[in-house]
Design a protein around this motif. Structure first.
Motif, PDB file in Angstrom:
ATOM      1  N   GLU A   1       0.696  -1.147   0.027  1.00 33.91           N
ATOM      2  CA  GLU A   1      -0.025   0.036   0.083  1.00 33.91           C
ATOM      3  C   GLU A   1       0.699   1.266  -0.170  1.00 33.91           C
ATOM      4  N   LEU A   2       2.181   1.240   0.926  1.00 32.00           N
ATOM      5  CA  LEU A   2       2.702   2.398   0.656  1.00 32.00           C
ATOM      6  C   LEU A   2       3.671   2.491  -0.569  1.00 32.00           C
ATOM      7  N   SER A   3       3.898   1.728  -1.254  1.00 32.60           N
ATOM      8  CA  SER A   3       4.602   1.507  -2.443  1.00 32.60           C
ATOM      9  C   SER A   3       3.520   2.311  -3.534  1.00 32.60           C
ATOM     10  N   GLN A   4       2.486   2.036  -3.505  1.00 31.03           N
ATOM     11  CA  GLN A   4       1.419   2.578  -4.360  1.00 31.03           C
ATOM     12  C   GLN A   4       0.980   3.881  -3.971  1.00 31.03           C
ATOM     13  N   PHE A   5       1.073   4.207  -2.754  1.00 32.71           N
ATOM     14  CA  PHE A   5       0.875   5.667  -2.178  1.00 32.71           C
ATOM     15  C   PHE A   5       2.007   6.485  -2.716  1.00 32.71           C
ATOM     16  N   LEU A   6       3.272   6.290  -2.396  1.00 30.25           N
ATOM     17  CA  LEU A   6       4.288   7.096  -2.868  1.00 30.25           C
ATOM     18  C   LEU A   6       4.366   7.469  -4.390  1.00 30.25           C
ATOM     19  N   PRO A   7       4.860   8.713  -4.626  1.00 29.06           N
ATOM     20  CA  PRO A   7       4.959   8.847  -5.918  1.00 29.06           C
ATOM     21  C   PRO A   7       6.312   8.019  -6.732  1.00 29.06           C
ATOM     22  N   PRO A   8       6.198   7.959  -7.996  1.00 31.26           N
ATOM     23  CA  PRO A   8       7.001   6.723  -8.622  1.00 31.26           C
ATOM     24  C   PRO A   8       8.660   7.289  -8.286  1.00 31.26           C
ATOM     25  N   ASN A   9       9.003   8.486  -8.045  1.00 29.45           N
ATOM     26  CA  ASN A   9      10.198   8.621  -7.900  1.00 29.45           C
ATOM     27  C   ASN A   9      10.805   8.566  -6.479  1.00 29.45           C
ATOM     28  N   SER A  10       9.935   8.209  -5.462  1.00 31.77           N
ATOM     29  CA  SER A  10      10.074   7.736  -4.414  1.00 31.77           C
ATOM     30  C   SER A  10      10.241   6.182  -4.550  1.00 31.77           C
ATOM     31  N   VAL A  11      10.422   5.186  -5.242  1.00 34.82           N
ATOM     32  CA  VAL A  11      10.505   3.794  -5.153  1.00 34.82           C
ATOM     33  C   VAL A  11      11.482   3.339  -6.147  1.00 34.82           C
ATOM     34  N   GLU A  12      12.549   2.928  -5.575  1.00 37.26           N
ATOM     35  CA  GLU A  12      13.647   2.558  -6.462  1.00 37.26           C
ATOM     36  C   GLU A  12      13.844   0.870  -6.163  1.00 37.26           C
ATOM     37  N   TYR A  13      13.970   0.092  -7.404  1.00 38.22           N
ATOM     38  CA  TYR A  13      14.084  -1.132  -7.346  1.00 38.22           C
ATOM     39  C   TYR A  13      14.873  -1.739  -8.436  1.00 38.22           C
ATOM     40  N   ASN A  14      15.503  -2.930  -8.138  1.00 40.86           N
ATOM     41  CA  ASN A  14      16.012  -3.538  -9.191  1.00 40.86           C
ATOM     42  C   ASN A  14      16.481  -5.058  -8.731  1.00 40.86           C
ATOM     43  N   SER A  15      17.060  -5.696  -9.802  1.00 47.38           N
ATOM     44  CA  SER A  15      17.604  -7.246  -9.233  1.00 47.38           C
ATOM     45  C   SER A  15      18.392  -6.966  -8.150  1.00 47.38           C
ATOM     46  N   GLY A  16      18.333  -7.990  -7.195  1.00 47.85           N
ATOM     47  CA  GLY A  16      19.139  -8.238  -5.975  1.00 47.85           C
ATOM     48  C   GLY A  16      20.601  -8.925  -6.096  1.00 47.85           C
ATOM     49  N   ASP A  17      20.406  -9.284  -7.270  1.00 51.75           N
ATOM     50  CA  ASP A  17      21.704 -10.122  -7.804  1.00 51.75           C
ATOM     51  C   ASP A  17      22.830  -9.122  -8.319  1.00 51.75           C
ATOM     52  N   LEU A  18      23.619  -8.452  -7.375  1.00 52.15           N
ATOM     53  CA  LEU A  18      24.693  -7.415  -7.903  1.00 52.15           C
ATOM     54  C   LEU A  18      25.753  -7.682  -7.288  1.00 52.15           C
ATOM     55  N   PRO A  19      26.825  -7.271  -8.164  1.00 54.19           N
ATOM     56  CA  PRO A  19      28.384  -7.455  -7.447  1.00 54.19           C
ATOM     57  C   PRO A  19      28.329  -6.331  -6.333  1.00 54.19           C
ATOM     58  N   VAL A  20      29.456  -6.162  -5.604  1.00 52.49           N
ATOM     59  CA  VAL A  20      29.787  -5.121  -4.732  1.00 52.49           C
ATOM     60  C   VAL A  20      29.847  -3.944  -5.479  1.00 52.49           C
ATOM     61  N   THR A  21      30.926  -3.780  -6.462  1.00 54.53           N
ATOM     62  CA  THR A  21      30.938  -2.714  -7.411  1.00 54.53           C
ATOM     63  C   THR A  21      29.914  -2.621  -8.389  1.00 54.53           C
ATOM     64  N   GLN A  22      29.119  -1.707  -8.465  1.00 58.76           N
ATOM     65  CA  GLN A  22      28.011  -1.764  -9.632  1.00 58.76           C
ATOM     66  C   GLN A  22      27.896  -0.372 -10.196  1.00 58.76           C
ATOM     67  N   ASP A  23      28.108  -0.289 -11.519  1.00 56.48           N
ATOM     68  CA  ASP A  23      27.880   0.821 -12.313  1.00 56.48           C
ATOM     69  C   ASP A  23      26.579   1.101 -12.261  1.00 56.48           C
ATOM     70  N   PRO A  24      25.949   2.467 -11.652  1.00 56.96           N
ATOM     71  CA  PRO A  24      24.771   2.600 -11.626  1.00 56.96           C
ATOM     72  C   PRO A  24      23.695   2.766 -12.593  1.00 56.96           C
TER      73      PRO A  24
END
Ligand SMILES: [Fe+2]
Length: 297
Positions: free
Chosen positions: A54-77
């Motif tokens: 519910e919170l994620s749907q209430f917040l504006p899109p630019n307040s939610v950041e998400y991606n794959s969790g399978d990342l290296p320690v050094t990640q080019d954004p």
């Protein structure tokens, strides 16, 4: 709403969300070294997955950041892989979708603002004599799958990360260690560069490891480099953050030094020469006054 309020009253005492706040430890370490605290938010209904959907749907899109969790320690954004799911689907399927998500500025929702402010009011009682001027109070909620990695990065806020569900390991580095994070990296970060920074193999032995279980919290000094790895379960964490007079002054000085460096003038590092910092900060405040006056004309 009424149901939530009733449940809150039964599970926790709103006046005592935090515990193990040791004034001597705060005095010795606040915003210089990490230290742990305790909290009583583990069973709070605001952190149920359905409430977070519910919170994620209430917040504006630019307040939610998400991606794959399978990342290296050094990640080019610019190359961070997406997870191919919608926001709500990511939270609902967090057990299996190997993803990482942060809900930003959760104080935009009144219920989360109340709990954030209650927690920070408890912190303020101890912090105010050490670092006065608590302001810019912001909350972030991290929801992530088992084994997810948050790449090596720095953050701009005074932060207490409260572990709600699951466990995670944090490797945290000395904010003053310029062999891990250079003065130029700090200056660029506070002038708008992305939070991610490269992790080199020689850093490995320099960081301190912390293991956070539900009910535990960790203090991160401003801009202390760190990366995070989830344990074998879904993790939910609540990050309660703020600025102070001192942290905002340091940010301004880093930005000023970035400007000097771009003009070809090597600046003295923030904190190295207090008198130089004073002169620069007087200049910064003078510029602000001038801009305000010119803006009014
Ligand atoms: Fe962080």
């Amino acid at each position: 709403m009424t149901q939530v309020a009733t449940t809150v009253a039964k599970t926790v005492q709103p006046d005592a969300y935090l515990k193990s706040l040791d004034a001597r430890e705060f005095t010795a370490k606040f915003n210089r070294q990490p230290f742990t605290i305790g909290h009583q938010l583990v069973d709070h209904p605001l952190f149920d997955l359905q409430r977070l959907v519910e919170l994620s749907q209430f917040l504006p899109p630019n307040s939610v950041e998400y991606n794959s969790g399978d990342l290296p320690v050094t990640q080019d954004p610019d190359l961070t892989p997406r997870n191919g799911l919608a926001i709500d689907e990511t939270i609902r399927r967090i057990e299996e979708c190997q993803s990482w998500m942060v809900l930003k500025n959760v104080e935009q929702d009144p219920e989360f603002r109340d709990i954030l402010y209650d927690c920070l009011d408890e912190i303020r009682e101890i912090v105010e004599p050490i670092a006065p001027g608590m302001r810019v109070r912001e909350g972030f909620i991290f929801v992530s799958s088992a084994g997810s990695v948050t790449p090596f990065h720095i953050d701009p806020e005074n932060n207490f990360l409260l572990q709600i569900r699951g466990h995670k390991q944090v490797q945290l580095f000395d904010v003053e260690d310029r062999s891990v994070m250079s003065e130029e990296q700090l200056e660029k970060f506070f002038t708008g560069a992305h939070r991610n920074i490269p992790f080199l193999p020689e850093y490995e032995a320099k960081g301190h490891w912390f293991e956070l279980q539900p009910g535990e919290g960790l203090h991160f000094p401003v801009a202390a480099p760190h990366w995070v790895k989830n344990g074998s379960q879904v993790s939910i964490s609540f990050s309660i953050t703020f600025q102070t007079d001192s942290s905002q002054r340091r940010q301004s000085l880093h930005r000023w030094n970035n400007g000097m460096r771009r003009m070809g003038i090597p600046p003295s590092p923030v904190g190295a020469r207090p008198w130089s910092d004073e002169v620069k900060y007087a200049g910064i405040r003078g510029c602000r006054v001038a801009k305000r006056i010119l803006g009014k004309k």
